[in-house]
Design a protein around this motif. Structure first.
Motif, PDB file in Angstrom:
ATOM      1  N   ASP A  54     -11.100   6.131   2.506  1.00 37.97           N
ATOM      2  CA  ASP A  54     -11.637   6.908   3.615  1.00 37.97           C
ATOM      3  C   ASP A  54     -10.940   6.593   4.929  1.00 37.97           C
ATOM      4  O   ASP A  54     -11.022   7.373   5.882  1.00 37.97           O
ATOM      5  CB  ASP A  54     -13.128   6.628   3.768  1.00 37.97           C
ATOM      6  N   TYR A  55     -10.242   5.451   4.997  1.00 37.18           N
ATOM      7  CA  TYR A  55      -9.578   5.043   6.240  1.00 37.18           C
ATOM      8  C   TYR A  55      -8.405   5.946   6.619  1.00 37.18           C
ATOM      9  O   TYR A  55      -7.835   5.764   7.693  1.00 37.18           O
ATOM     10  CB  TYR A  55      -9.087   3.598   6.133  1.00 37.18           C
ATOM     11  N   VAL A  56      -8.060   6.911   5.780  1.00 37.92           N
ATOM     12  CA  VAL A  56      -7.024   7.874   6.188  1.00 37.92           C
ATOM     13  C   VAL A  56      -7.584   8.845   7.222  1.00 37.92           C
ATOM     14  O   VAL A  56      -6.817   9.542   7.895  1.00 37.92           O
ATOM     15  CB  VAL A  56      -6.444   8.654   4.987  1.00 37.92           C
ATOM     16  N   PHE A  57      -8.911   8.888   7.376  1.00 38.83           N
ATOM     17  CA  PHE A  57      -9.556   9.744   8.372  1.00 38.83           C
ATOM     18  C   PHE A  57      -9.928   8.929   9.614  1.00 38.83           C
ATOM     19  O   PHE A  57     -10.136   7.720   9.531  1.00 38.83           O
ATOM     20  CB  PHE A  57     -10.818  10.387   7.794  1.00 38.83           C
ATOM     21  N   ASP A  58     -10.046   9.621  10.743  1.00 40.39           N
ATOM     22  CA  ASP A  58     -10.431   8.913  11.969  1.00 40.39           C
ATOM     23  C   ASP A  58     -11.942   8.786  12.131  1.00 40.39           C
ATOM     24  O   ASP A  58     -12.417   8.075  13.013  1.00 40.39           O
ATOM     25  CB  ASP A  58      -9.807   9.566  13.204  1.00 40.39           C
ATOM     26  N   GLY A  59     -12.707   9.486  11.290  1.00 40.56           N
ATOM     27  CA  GLY A  59     -14.156   9.378  11.340  1.00 40.56           C
ATOM     28  C   GLY A  59     -14.796   9.994  12.555  1.00 40.56           C
ATOM     29  O   GLY A  59     -15.954   9.711  12.871  1.00 40.56           O
ATOM     30  N   ALA A  60     -14.063  10.873  13.231  1.00 40.22           N
ATOM     31  CA  ALA A  60     -14.503  11.345  14.545  1.00 40.22           C
ATOM     32  C   ALA A  60     -15.301  12.643  14.519  1.00 40.22           C
ATOM     33  O   ALA A  60     -15.356  13.354  15.518  1.00 40.22           O
ATOM     34  CB  ALA A  60     -13.288  11.516  15.455  1.00 40.22           C
ATOM     35  N   ARG A  61     -15.900  12.973  13.398  1.00 43.29           N
ATOM     36  CA  ARG A  61     -16.769  14.143  13.369  1.00 43.29           C
ATOM     37  C   ARG A  61     -17.882  13.916  12.366  1.00 43.29           C
ATOM     38  O   ARG A  61     -17.858  12.976  11.579  1.00 43.29           O
ATOM     39  CB  ARG A  61     -15.985  15.404  13.011  1.00 43.29           C
ATOM     40  N   ALA A  66      -3.133   3.732   7.657  1.00 46.83           N
ATOM     41  CA  ALA A  66      -1.808   4.345   7.723  1.00 46.83           C
ATOM     42  C   ALA A  66      -0.981   3.979   6.502  1.00 46.83           C
ATOM     43  O   ALA A  66      -0.272   4.825   5.930  1.00 46.83           O
ATOM     44  CB  ALA A  66      -1.089   3.897   8.999  1.00 46.83           C
ATOM     45  N   SER A  67      -1.055   2.718   6.073  1.00 47.53           N
ATOM     46  CA  SER A  67      -0.274   2.295   4.909  1.00 47.53           C
ATOM     47  C   SER A  67      -0.785   2.948   3.636  1.00 47.53           C
ATOM     48  O   SER A  67       0.009   3.321   2.757  1.00 47.53           O
ATOM     49  CB  SER A  67      -0.275   0.770   4.781  1.00 47.53           C
ATOM     50  N   LYS A  68      -2.094   3.116   3.520  1.00 43.58           N
ATOM     51  CA  LYS A  68      -2.645   3.803   2.352  1.00 43.58           C
ATOM     52  C   LYS A  68      -2.255   5.279   2.356  1.00 43.58           C
ATOM     53  O   LYS A  68      -1.983   5.868   1.299  1.00 43.58           O
ATOM     54  CB  LYS A  68      -4.166   3.651   2.324  1.00 43.58           C
ATOM     55  N   LEU A  69      -2.220   5.883   3.529  1.00 40.41           N
ATOM     56  CA  LEU A  69      -1.750   7.262   3.634  1.00 40.41           C
ATOM     57  C   LEU A  69      -0.281   7.355   3.227  1.00 40.41           C
ATOM     58  O   LEU A  69       0.134   8.312   2.565  1.00 40.41           O
ATOM     59  CB  LEU A  69      -1.947   7.785   5.052  1.00 40.41           C
ATOM     60  N   ASN A  87       0.784  -1.230   0.000  1.00 41.59           N
ATOM     61  CA  ASN A  87       0.000   0.000   0.000  1.00 41.59           C
ATOM     62  C   ASN A  87       0.818   1.282   0.000  1.00 41.59           C
ATOM     63  O   ASN A  87       0.300   2.345  -0.340  1.00 41.59           O
ATOM     64  CB  ASN A  87      -0.939   0.019   1.211  1.00 41.59           C
ATOM     65  N   ALA A  88       2.087   1.197   0.399  1.00 37.84           N
ATOM     66  CA  ALA A  88       2.923   2.403   0.456  1.00 37.84           C
ATOM     67  C   ALA A  88       4.122   2.316  -0.483  1.00 37.84           C
ATOM     68  O   ALA A  88       4.341   3.201  -1.318  1.00 37.84           O
ATOM     69  CB  ALA A  88       3.394   2.657   1.888  1.00 37.84           C
ATOM     70  N   MET A  89       4.891   1.234  -0.380  1.00 38.36           N
ATOM     71  CA  MET A  89       6.098   1.129  -1.194  1.00 38.36           C
ATOM     72  C   MET A  89       5.784   0.903  -2.670  1.00 38.36           C
ATOM     73  O   MET A  89       6.483   1.429  -3.550  1.00 38.36           O
ATOM     74  CB  MET A  89       6.997   0.014  -0.663  1.00 38.36           C
ATOM     75  N   ALA A  90       4.745   0.131  -2.979  1.00 34.34           N
ATOM     76  CA  ALA A  90       4.382  -0.078  -4.386  1.00 34.34           C
ATOM     77  C   ALA A  90       3.958   1.232  -5.052  1.00 34.34           C
ATOM     78  O   ALA A  90       4.462   1.568  -6.135  1.00 34.34           O
ATOM     79  CB  ALA A  90       3.295  -1.141  -4.518  1.00 34.34           C
TER      80      ALA A  90
END
Length: 313
Positions: free
Chosen positions: A116-123, A141-144, A92-95
């Motif tokens: 969407d998983y780069v966000f914490d979804g907290a709002r 985190a790896s996608k970010l 997800n990151a190195m490739a």
């Protein structure tokens, strides 16, 4: 366009994750005349092999340079990633880092698919492309990490975050509900996670639009974009609509009881709010995502056939 001279004029787009939901729809997409897709999967390219990635991008298609790369392949086992950290980061990151570096050297654009998983979804409310990121687990985190690698590579790029991808192919929530609902009259489904389902076909069309524009227009906008189908729902609400539309087509139907996330624990924490704002992709690329209910209907048409009665009645 099958003769050699015609092939030489073709614009070839390299797509990773070719056997996944999105890769399948990118292959099925009605690309305009003069465009062709080469969709590869792990049997043709191991995304953990950065040297092989560089060689594939540099080599082009039968000696013809690639026009663009759509990086759709990913490690998507969200829960497994929590204990398979190195592989998740490699894929997800190195490739994406290797693809973007190679694209920069070849002077071709890359379209990177993110989440969407780069966000914490907290709002509450839809997440904008400029909102702060704070992934809750290894997958996000790896996608970010992949996003950051692409952004800093020097390649012309578009990063497209999406969420809740479904289709008539592969493993996804729609097919799971139809399968489980066929033998269970009542299901318990999480009702406090909010988001927008995304048709892989609609997402593929958006990615194709962006990729072709980046190839043909050196001044095309670059940066981060969000794409999902329009409208908000919970997983339980999504399940209810799946069964309502399925029943109208003579398919499986079940009652759905909403439950809190706390009653369905998983190794990875999911964002409670995965709604994504479409303002940037509409502004820069004129893309207006259709409603998720419409997208669901198209998927069920393929799986079950057209409705046997008016589902709006």
């Amino acid at each position: 366009m099958s003769d050699a001279s015609a092939t030489g004029r073709m614009k070839h787009v390299l797509v990773t994750g070719g056997n996944g939901q999105l890769g399948t729809e990118l292959r099925r997409y009605a690309w305009p005349e003069g465009w062709a897709v080469t969709a590869i999967d792990i049997d043709e390219l191991d995304l953990r092999d950065t040297a092989a990635i560089a060689a594939m991008v540099a080599g082009g298609h039968d000696g013809t340079p690639w026009a663009a790369v759509i990086s759709a392949g990913a490690y998507t086992a969200v829960d497994k990633a929590e204990s398979d950290i190195v592989t998740a980061w490699a894929v997800n990151a190195m490739a994406p880092a290797a693809f973007a570096e190679a694209c920069a050297k070849a002077a071709i654009p890359i379209v990177q698919v993110s989440t969407d998983y780069v966000f914490d979804g907290a709002r509450e409310g839809a997440w904008d492309v400029t909102d702060p990121v704070a992934p809750l687990g290894v997958y996000g985190a790896s996608k970010l990490g992949g996003e950051l690698a692409v952004r800093t590579s020097g390649a012309r790029h578009a990063i497209v975050r999406t969420a809740w991808v479904v289709s008539a192919h592969g493993n996804n929530f729609v097919k799971t509900m139809l399968r489980v609902g066929a033998t269970n009259p009542r299901l318990r489904v999480v009702d406090d996670q909010h988001g927008s389902p995304t048709s892989a076909a609609d997402l593929a069309a958006a990615l194709a639009t962006i990729a072709m524009r980046l190839v043909e227009d050196p001044a095309a906008p670059t940066g981060i974009y969000h794409f999902s189908n329009a409208g908000a729902v919970t997983w339980a609400g999504f399940a209810r609509e799946i069964f309502a539309q399925s029943a109208a087509r003579g398919g499986a139907s079940a009652e759905v009881d909403g439950i809190p996330t706390s009653e369905y624990p998983t190794p990875a924490t999911r964002p409670a709010n995965s709604l994504l704002s479409h303002d940037a992709i509409t502004r820069d690329y004129g893309i207006h995502p259709p409603a998720w209910q419409t997208a669901l209907g198209n998927i069920l048409d393929e799986l079950l056939g057209a409705p046997k009665k008016d589902i709006s009645q």
